[in-house]
Design an enzyme around this catalytic site. Structure first.
Site, PDB file in Angstrom:
ATOM      1  N   ARG A 118      37.404  50.557  27.877  1.00 15.15           N
ATOM      2  CA  ARG A 118      38.751  50.255  28.406  1.00 15.15           C
ATOM      3  C   ARG A 118      39.647  51.423  28.026  1.00 15.15           C
ATOM      4  O   ARG A 118      39.845  51.705  26.849  1.00 15.15           O
ATOM      5  CB  ARG A 118      39.280  48.943  27.819  1.00 15.15           C
ATOM      6  CG  ARG A 118      40.740  48.715  28.137  1.00 15.15           C
ATOM      7  CD  ARG A 118      41.208  47.310  27.806  1.00 15.15           C
ATOM      8  NE  ARG A 118      40.729  46.344  28.782  1.00 15.15           N
ATOM      9  CZ  ARG A 118      41.236  45.124  28.948  1.00 15.15           C
ATOM     10  NH1 ARG A 118      42.226  44.705  28.188  1.00 15.15           N
ATOM     11  NH2 ARG A 118      40.751  44.312  29.851  1.00 15.15           N
ATOM     12  N   HIS A 139      39.976  47.367  37.638  1.00 12.57           N
ATOM     13  CA  HIS A 139      39.475  46.368  36.682  1.00 12.57           C
ATOM     14  C   HIS A 139      38.309  45.630  37.355  1.00 12.57           C
ATOM     15  O   HIS A 139      38.409  44.448  37.699  1.00 12.57           O
ATOM     16  CB  HIS A 139      40.603  45.411  36.304  1.00 12.57           C
ATOM     17  CG  HIS A 139      40.349  44.603  35.070  1.00 12.57           C
ATOM     18  ND1 HIS A 139      39.174  44.669  34.346  1.00 12.57           N
ATOM     19  CD2 HIS A 139      41.121  43.677  34.431  1.00 12.57           C
ATOM     20  CE1 HIS A 139      39.252  43.843  33.312  1.00 12.57           C
ATOM     21  NE2 HIS A 139      40.407  43.229  33.342  1.00 12.57           N
ATOM     22  N   GLN A 181      36.885  42.176  36.192  1.00 12.05           N
ATOM     23  CA  GLN A 181      37.794  41.061  36.460  1.00 12.05           C
ATOM     24  C   GLN A 181      37.557  40.495  37.855  1.00 12.05           C
ATOM     25  O   GLN A 181      37.406  39.293  38.037  1.00 12.05           O
ATOM     26  CB  GLN A 181      39.251  41.551  36.336  1.00 12.05           C
ATOM     27  CG  GLN A 181      40.274  40.480  36.621  1.00 12.05           C
ATOM     28  CD  GLN A 181      40.242  39.352  35.602  1.00 12.05           C
ATOM     29  OE1 GLN A 181      40.298  39.604  34.417  1.00 12.05           O
ATOM     30  NE2 GLN A 181      40.138  38.105  36.068  1.00 12.05           N
ATOM     31  N   ASP A 227      49.540  38.892  38.966  1.00  2.78           N
ATOM     32  CA  ASP A 227      49.245  39.562  37.691  1.00  2.78           C
ATOM     33  C   ASP A 227      50.579  40.058  37.132  1.00  2.78           C
ATOM     34  O   ASP A 227      51.615  40.027  37.812  1.00  2.78           O
ATOM     35  CB  ASP A 227      48.258  40.727  37.928  1.00  2.78           C
ATOM     36  CG  ASP A 227      47.865  41.441  36.638  1.00  2.78           C
ATOM     37  OD1 ASP A 227      48.021  40.852  35.541  1.00  2.78           O
ATOM     38  OD2 ASP A 227      47.404  42.604  36.718  1.00  2.78           O
ATOM     39  N   CYS A 275      44.646  36.873  36.279  1.00  2.00           N
ATOM     40  CA  CYS A 275      43.617  37.441  35.400  1.00  2.00           C
ATOM     41  C   CYS A 275      43.928  37.158  33.930  1.00  2.00           C
ATOM     42  O   CYS A 275      43.036  37.197  33.095  1.00  2.00           O
ATOM     43  CB  CYS A 275      43.475  38.934  35.651  1.00  2.00           C
ATOM     44  SG  CYS A 275      45.018  39.824  35.380  1.00  2.00           S
ATOM     45  N   ARG A 305      34.431  34.908  33.064  1.00  2.00           N
ATOM     46  CA  ARG A 305      34.203  36.296  32.643  1.00  2.00           C
ATOM     47  C   ARG A 305      32.886  36.388  31.868  1.00  2.00           C
ATOM     48  O   ARG A 305      32.092  37.310  32.059  1.00  2.00           O
ATOM     49  CB  ARG A 305      35.351  36.796  31.753  1.00  2.00           C
ATOM     50  CG  ARG A 305      36.726  36.896  32.403  1.00  2.00           C
ATOM     51  CD  ARG A 305      36.825  38.029  33.414  1.00  2.00           C
ATOM     52  NE  ARG A 305      36.492  39.318  32.868  1.00  2.00           N
ATOM     53  CZ  ARG A 305      37.333  40.142  32.244  1.00  2.00           C
ATOM     54  NH1 ARG A 305      38.605  39.806  32.133  1.00  2.00           N
ATOM     55  NH2 ARG A 305      36.941  41.317  31.785  1.00  2.00           N
TER      56      ARG A 305
HETATM   57  N1   CP Z   1      41.980  39.690  32.019  1.00  2.00           N
HETATM   58  C1   CP Z   1      41.751  40.531  31.000  1.00  2.00           C
HETATM   59  O1   CP Z   1      41.135  41.588  31.161  1.00  2.00           O
HETATM   60  O2   CP Z   1      42.240  40.098  29.809  1.00  2.00           O
HETATM   61  P1   CP Z   1      42.261  40.939  28.450  1.00  2.00           P
HETATM   62  O3   CP Z   1      43.255  42.050  28.616  1.00  2.00           O
HETATM   63  O4   CP Z   1      42.663  39.946  27.409  1.00  2.00           O
HETATM   64  O5   CP Z   1      40.885  41.489  28.210  1.00  2.00           O
HETATM   65  N1  NVA Z   2      47.202  44.803  35.133  1.00  2.00           N
HETATM   66  C1  NVA Z   2      47.020  44.388  33.768  1.00  2.00           C
HETATM   67  C2  NVA Z   2      45.729  43.656  33.627  1.00  2.00           C
HETATM   68  C3  NVA Z   2      45.478  43.090  32.256  1.00  2.00           C
HETATM   69  C4  NVA Z   2      44.173  42.398  32.142  1.00  2.00           C
HETATM   70  C5  NVA Z   2      47.061  45.595  32.854  1.00  2.00           C
HETATM   71  O1  NVA Z   2      46.472  46.637  33.183  1.00  2.00           O
HETATM   72  O2  NVA Z   2      47.695  45.525  31.798  1.00  2.00           O
END
Ligand code: CP
Ligand code: NVA
Length: 313
Positions: A103, A130, A133, A220, A260, A288
C-alpha cells in the site's frame, strides 16, 4: 512465470469469476473451520506506507489461514525513507519473502517493485487504484443480487482510486456504472481511456440523476489518504454529493448501499443510510477476507512457484 495483481485488468473476466467461485467456497469452508494450505511455508510481506484496518487485517488473517506467515512492514520503519531505492529494496526482499502486498502512494512505485521482485506482488491501494477492494465489491454485488451483467451501479462522490477501479471492473464484467462527481474531481483520464465498452460508463455532475435506476449505490470518502490538506475545500465542494435519505428518495426499494470504509459519517454518508437495511457494508468488509484468499490461491497456483520441500535438505 509469477503473477502480480497491480491493476484490475491483470485478471481476465474468467479469472474474476473463478475467484468469485473460490471465494464462495472459502467463505463456507471457514464456517466449518476449514481452509487450504496453499501458502504453506511461505512468508509474505505487507509493506504499508499508509494506514489500514481492513486490508492489513484481512490479508494477515488470509495468509495465516492459508498456512503462510504474514510479515508487516510499516514503510516508515524501512530504509526507503532514508533513500534506499525501490529497486534495491525489492531485490533484497526477494531473497527473504515469497510474496509482497503493498500500500503506497504512486502506482509507478508498485510497478517498479514488481519488476524487481521474483514472487507475486499485490496492490493493496495506491493513489490511482484499489483493485483488491473492487474484487470484493463485485463479488458482494453478485452475492446480493445474483448477477452482475446488466446491473446499474451508481458511484457518487470523488473520482478517486476506488472509483477508478470500479470503472475498470465494470468494463471487464459488463456492469453499467454511473459516476456522479464534481467536474474538477472526475476519475483519472488515463483510466477512462482504458475502457473498452464505452457505453457501460457514464460520468456526470448531477448526483440525483442516477438514483432511480440504481441497483447499487456506492460512495467513498471525499478526502483520501494523502489529501488531508484539502479537507476544508473538499468538504464544501462535495456537500451536495452526500448520500442521505433526501438524495435517495427516488431510489428503488431494494437497492444496496456500499462503501469501502472507513466512512466519515455525516460527510459522504449519513448514519440513517449506512445503518439502514439497504446497507451491506459489513458483509462487504467481511468479503475482503474470502476474496483475498481466493486471489492468493489463484496467483500462487498460476505462478507455479515451487514449494519448499523439506526432503531437499
Ligand atoms: N477499504 C479499505 O481498504 O480499508 P482500510 O483502509 O482499512 O484497509
Ligand atoms: N479512497 C480512500 C480509500 C480508503 C480505503 C483512500 O485512498 O483513502
Amino acid at each position: 512465470m509469477k503473477r502480480d495483481f497491480l491493476t484490475v485488468t491483470d485478471l481476465s473476466k474468467e479469472e474474476m469469476y473463478r475467484i468469485f467461485d473460490m471465494a464462495k467456497q472459502y467463505k463456507s469452508a471457514r464456517k466449518k473451520g476449514e481452509s487450504s494450505g496453499i501458502l504453506q511455508n511461505r512468508s509474505i510481506g505487507l509493506l504499508f506506507d499508509k494506514p489500514s484496518t481492513r486490508t492489513r487485517v484481512s490479508f494477515e488473517v488470509a495468509i495465516t489461514e492459508l498456512g503462510g506467515r504474514p510479515l508487516y512492514l510499516s514503510g516508515g520503519t524501512t530504509q526507503i525513507p532514508r533513500g534506499e531505492t525501490v529497486r534495491d529494496t525489492a531485490s533484497v526482499l526477494s531473497r527473504y519473502l515469497g510474496g509482497m502486498i503493498i500500500r503506497t502512494y504512486k502506482q509507478e512505485d508498485i510497478e517498479e517493485f514488481a519488476r524487481n521482485f521474483s514472487y507475486p506482488v499485490i496492490n493493496a491501494l495506491t493513489d490511482l487504484l484499489h483493485p483488491c477492494q473492487i474484487l470484493t465489491d463485485y463479488f458482494t454485488i453478485c452475492e446480493k443480487k445474483g448477477k452482475l451483467e446488466g446491473l446499474n451501479v451508481t458511484y457518487i462522490g470523488d473520482g478517486n482510486n476506488v472509483c477508478n477501479s470500479l470503472i475498470l471492473g465494470a468494463d471487464l464484467l459488463g456492469v453499467n456504472l454511473r459516476v456522479a462527481v464534481p467536474e474538477e474531481y472526475r476519475p483519472s483520464e488515463k483510466i477512462v481511456k482504458q475502457v473498452k465498452n464505452r457505453n457501460l460508463i457514464i460520468i456526470d455532475e448531477n448526483p440525483a440523476r442516477f438514483i432511480p435506476d440504481a441497483d447499487v449505490i456506492y460512495t467513498d470518502t471525499w478526502v483520501s489518504m494523502g489529501e488531508e490538506e484539502e479537507t476544508e475545500k473538499r468538504k464544501k465542494i462535495f456537500q451536495k454529493y452526500q448520500v442521505n435519505s433526501r438524495l435517495l428518495r427516488t431510489a428503488k426499494r431494494d437497492f444496496i448501499f456500499m462503501h469501502c470504509l472507513p466512512a466519515h459519517r455525516g460527510w459522504e454518508v449519513t448514519d440513517e443510510v449506512i445503518d439502514s437495511d439497504n446497507s451491506v457494508v459489513l458483509d462487504q468488509a467481511e468479503n475482503r477476507l474470502h476474496c483475498q484468499k481466493a486471489l492468493l490461491h489463484l496467483l500462487y497456483s498460476e505462478s507455479r512457484i515451487l514449494r519448499f520441500q523439506s526432503e531437499e535438505l
